[in-house]
Design a protein around this motif. Sequence first.
Motif, PDB file in Angstrom:
ATOM      1  N   THR A 141      -0.886  19.012  -5.237  1.00  0.00           N
ATOM      2  CA  THR A 141      -0.264  18.778  -6.539  1.00  0.00           C
ATOM      3  C   THR A 141       0.054  17.318  -6.820  1.00  0.00           C
ATOM      4  O   THR A 141       0.702  17.020  -7.808  1.00  0.00           O
ATOM      5  N   SER A 142      -0.378  16.401  -5.948  1.00  0.00           N
ATOM      6  CA  SER A 142      -0.029  15.003  -6.146  1.00  0.00           C
ATOM      7  C   SER A 142      -1.098  14.099  -5.551  1.00  0.00           C
ATOM      8  O   SER A 142      -1.853  14.505  -4.672  1.00  0.00           O
ATOM      9  N   SER A 143      -1.100  12.869  -6.017  1.00  0.00           N
ATOM     10  CA  SER A 143      -2.012  11.886  -5.444  1.00  0.00           C
ATOM     11  C   SER A 143      -1.374  11.176  -4.253  1.00  0.00           C
ATOM     12  O   SER A 143      -1.997  10.344  -3.618  1.00  0.00           O
ATOM     13  N   SER A 144      -0.121  11.504  -3.956  1.00  0.00           N
ATOM     14  CA  SER A 144       0.586  10.893  -2.837  1.00  0.00           C
ATOM     15  C   SER A 144       0.554  11.810  -1.621  1.00  0.00           C
ATOM     16  O   SER A 144       0.445  13.028  -1.738  1.00  0.00           O
ATOM     17  N   ALA A 145       0.710  11.209  -0.468  1.00  0.00           N
ATOM     18  CA  ALA A 145       0.693  11.966   0.778  1.00  0.00           C
ATOM     19  C   ALA A 145       2.051  12.591   1.053  1.00  0.00           C
ATOM     20  O   ALA A 145       3.059  12.209   0.471  1.00  0.00           O
ATOM     21  N   LYS A 146       2.048  13.566   1.957  1.00  0.00           N
ATOM     22  CA  LYS A 146       3.289  14.141   2.448  1.00  0.00           C
ATOM     23  C   LYS A 146       3.381  13.858   3.944  1.00  0.00           C
ATOM     24  O   LYS A 146       2.369  13.661   4.620  1.00  0.00           O
ATOM     25  N   LEU A 147       4.591  13.808   4.447  1.00  0.00           N
ATOM     26  CA  LEU A 147       4.842  13.581   5.862  1.00  0.00           C
ATOM     27  C   LEU A 147       5.139  14.929   6.496  1.00  0.00           C
ATOM     28  O   LEU A 147       6.003  15.662   6.015  1.00  0.00           O
ATOM     29  N   VAL A 148       4.401  15.253   7.560  1.00  0.00           N
ATOM     30  CA  VAL A 148       4.593  16.537   8.220  1.00  0.00           C
ATOM     31  C   VAL A 148       4.822  16.335   9.716  1.00  0.00           C
ATOM     32  O   VAL A 148       4.388  15.342  10.301  1.00  0.00           O
ATOM     33  N   ALA A 149       5.520  17.303  10.298  1.00  0.00           N
ATOM     34  CA  ALA A 149       5.684  17.376  11.746  1.00  0.00           C
ATOM     35  C   ALA A 149       4.854  18.570  12.209  1.00  0.00           C
ATOM     36  O   ALA A 149       5.074  19.692  11.750  1.00  0.00           O
ATOM     37  N   VAL A 150       3.905  18.308  13.074  1.00  0.00           N
ATOM     38  CA  VAL A 150       3.043  19.361  13.597  1.00  0.00           C
ATOM     39  C   VAL A 150       3.602  19.784  14.953  1.00  0.00           C
ATOM     40  O   VAL A 150       3.748  18.962  15.855  1.00  0.00           O
ATOM     41  N   THR A 151       3.943  21.072  15.066  1.00  0.00           N
ATOM     42  CA  THR A 151       4.490  21.620  16.303  1.00  0.00           C
ATOM     43  C   THR A 151       3.612  22.786  16.750  1.00  0.00           C
ATOM     44  O   THR A 151       2.775  23.267  15.978  1.00  0.00           O
ATOM     45  N   PRO A 152       3.803  23.279  17.966  1.00  0.00           N
ATOM     46  CA  PRO A 152       3.035  24.455  18.397  1.00  0.00           C
ATOM     47  C   PRO A 152       3.306  25.689  17.537  1.00  0.00           C
ATOM     48  O   PRO A 152       2.474  26.578  17.440  1.00  0.00           O
ATOM     49  N   ASN A 153       4.463  25.735  16.883  1.00  0.00           N
ATOM     50  CA  ASN A 153       4.830  26.880  16.044  1.00  0.00           C
ATOM     51  C   ASN A 153       4.387  26.732  14.597  1.00  0.00           C
ATOM     52  O   ASN A 153       4.690  27.581  13.785  1.00  0.00           O
ATOM     53  N   GLY A 154       3.735  25.619  14.260  1.00  0.00           N
ATOM     54  CA  GLY A 154       3.284  25.412  12.891  1.00  0.00           C
ATOM     55  C   GLY A 154       3.599  24.017  12.388  1.00  0.00           C
ATOM     56  O   GLY A 154       4.093  23.166  13.124  1.00  0.00           O
ATOM     57  N   THR A 155       3.335  23.821  11.122  1.00  0.00           N
ATOM     58  CA  THR A 155       3.537  22.524  10.487  1.00  0.00           C
ATOM     59  C   THR A 155       4.744  22.602   9.565  1.00  0.00           C
ATOM     60  O   THR A 155       4.873  23.535   8.780  1.00  0.00           O
ATOM     61  N   ARG A 156       5.602  21.599   9.658  1.00  0.00           N
ATOM     62  CA  ARG A 156       6.783  21.524   8.791  1.00  0.00           C
ATOM     63  C   ARG A 156       6.678  20.284   7.917  1.00  0.00           C
ATOM     64  O   ARG A 156       6.450  19.188   8.418  1.00  0.00           O
ATOM     65  N   VAL A 157       6.872  20.461   6.622  1.00  0.00           N
ATOM     66  CA  VAL A 157       6.853  19.339   5.695  1.00  0.00           C
ATOM     67  C   VAL A 157       8.205  18.635   5.780  1.00  0.00           C
ATOM     68  O   VAL A 157       9.252  19.244   5.584  1.00  0.00           O
ATOM     69  N   LEU A 158       8.173  17.338   6.086  1.00  0.00           N
ATOM     70  CA  LEU A 158       9.396  16.552   6.175  1.00  0.00           C
ATOM     71  C   LEU A 158       9.706  15.853   4.856  1.00  0.00           C
ATOM     72  O   LEU A 158      10.858  15.688   4.491  1.00  0.00           O
ATOM     73  N   LYS A 159       8.656  15.436   4.128  1.00  0.00           N
ATOM     74  CA  LYS A 159       8.853  14.752   2.842  1.00  0.00           C
ATOM     75  C   LYS A 159       7.562  14.810   2.044  1.00  0.00           C
ATOM     76  O   LYS A 159       6.489  14.542   2.575  1.00  0.00           O
ATOM     77  N   ARG A 160       7.678  15.155   0.780  1.00  0.00           N
ATOM     78  CA  ARG A 160       6.538  15.113  -0.142  1.00  0.00           C
ATOM     79  C   ARG A 160       6.667  13.824  -0.946  1.00  0.00           C
ATOM     80  O   ARG A 160       7.638  13.649  -1.667  1.00  0.00           O
ATOM     81  N   GLY A 161       5.706  12.964  -0.811  1.00  0.00           N
ATOM     82  CA  GLY A 161       5.726  11.721  -1.570  1.00  0.00           C
ATOM     83  C   GLY A 161       5.344  11.971  -3.013  1.00  0.00           C
ATOM     84  O   GLY A 161       4.789  13.004  -3.362  1.00  0.00           O
ATOM     85  N   HIS A 162       5.650  11.022  -3.870  1.00  0.00           N
ATOM     86  CA  HIS A 162       5.230  11.094  -5.270  1.00  0.00           C
ATOM     87  C   HIS A 162       4.915   9.680  -5.740  1.00  0.00           C
ATOM     88  O   HIS A 162       5.456   8.709  -5.220  1.00  0.00           O
ATOM     89  N   PRO A 163       4.016   9.543  -6.699  1.00  0.00           N
ATOM     90  CA  PRO A 163       3.550   8.214  -7.095  1.00  0.00           C
ATOM     91  C   PRO A 163       4.567   7.375  -7.860  1.00  0.00           C
ATOM     92  O   PRO A 163       4.390   6.180  -7.992  1.00  0.00           O
ATOM     93  N   PHE A 164       5.659   7.953  -8.353  1.00  0.00           N
ATOM     94  CA  PHE A 164       6.587   7.205  -9.192  1.00  0.00           C
ATOM     95  C   PHE A 164       7.660   6.472  -8.402  1.00  0.00           C
ATOM     96  O   PHE A 164       8.156   5.454  -8.838  1.00  0.00           O
ATOM     97  N   GLY A 165       8.066   7.003  -7.270  1.00  0.00           N
ATOM     98  CA  GLY A 165       9.122   6.370  -6.491  1.00  0.00           C
ATOM     99  C   GLY A 165       8.665   6.007  -5.100  1.00  0.00           C
ATOM    100  O   GLY A 165       9.433   5.529  -4.290  1.00  0.00           O
ATOM    101  N   GLY A 166       7.439   6.261  -4.808  1.00  0.00           N
ATOM    102  CA  GLY A 166       6.921   5.911  -3.502  1.00  0.00           C
ATOM    103  C   GLY A 166       6.394   7.127  -2.777  1.00  0.00           C
ATOM    104  O   GLY A 166       6.860   8.243  -2.953  1.00  0.00           O
ATOM    105  N   GLY A 167       5.425   6.868  -1.968  1.00  0.00           N
ATOM    106  CA  GLY A 167       4.878   7.912  -1.118  1.00  0.00           C
ATOM    107  C   GLY A 167       5.702   7.980   0.143  1.00  0.00           C
ATOM    108  O   GLY A 167       6.924   8.053   0.119  1.00  0.00           O
ATOM    109  N   ILE A 168       5.008   7.882   1.273  1.00  0.00           N
ATOM    110  CA  ILE A 168       5.711   7.915   2.549  1.00  0.00           C
ATOM    111  C   ILE A 168       5.473   6.643   3.357  1.00  0.00           C
ATOM    112  O   ILE A 168       6.017   6.501   4.449  1.00  0.00           O
ATOM    113  N   GLY A 169       4.688   5.731   2.787  1.00  0.00           N
ATOM    114  CA  GLY A 169       4.448   4.464   3.479  1.00  0.00           C
ATOM    115  C   GLY A 169       3.869   4.690   4.859  1.00  0.00           C
ATOM    116  O   GLY A 169       2.985   5.516   5.052  1.00  0.00           O
ATOM    117  N   ASP A 170       4.395   3.976   5.855  1.00  0.00           N
ATOM    118  CA  ASP A 170       3.924   4.129   7.233  1.00  0.00           C
ATOM    119  C   ASP A 170       4.953   4.871   8.085  1.00  0.00           C
ATOM    120  O   ASP A 170       5.028   4.675   9.294  1.00  0.00           O
TER     121      ASP A 170
END
Length: 184
Positions: A141-170
Amino acid sequence: MGTSEEPIILAEYGGLVIAERGPEVILVDRGSGPTEIVVFVLVVVTVVFGGFGAVSVWSAAAGGMSAGSAWLGVALLAVAAAAATAMYVSVNALRRRRGRPLTSFTPVAVFDRATRVYRDGAGAEVAPVDQVRFERRMHMTSSSAKLVAVTPNGTRVLKRGHPFGGGIGDLDAVLTRVVHGAPH
């Protein structure tokens, strides 16, 4: 997590803060995304309505347009003024939010380097820190990346970036270095 000591900010991007409190690495989302989007929209409304309003009033005053266009220009300038006022209020709200101490926010995630455990914001154990990897992924739903934590139990989204206030940088690289590397 029981201590109220203010964490030390290590990195911040787009309202997402990586901070350190003793052996804990804390990830805090200041929740400023919706307000940043509102500010962007209000900037566009202010510029567009203000520009068209000023041109309409100026053209009518110079005799190039009818008096009705002048009234339309005044109405457009009034909309621009209202949008500029709302933008000012929204920017001040963003500043207040950024000025709040990190302890006033609920963490998105806590990585305890002493016990080697990753906990969610509610304090529930998610996975051993050694089995967690951080990645940036695109979301549909966005042109920005999201930050995820990948664990053995699955993937958890930590932050969804957006183009207006910033993505997730590095922040994925910073989290990897801070959580899996030596403490500062």
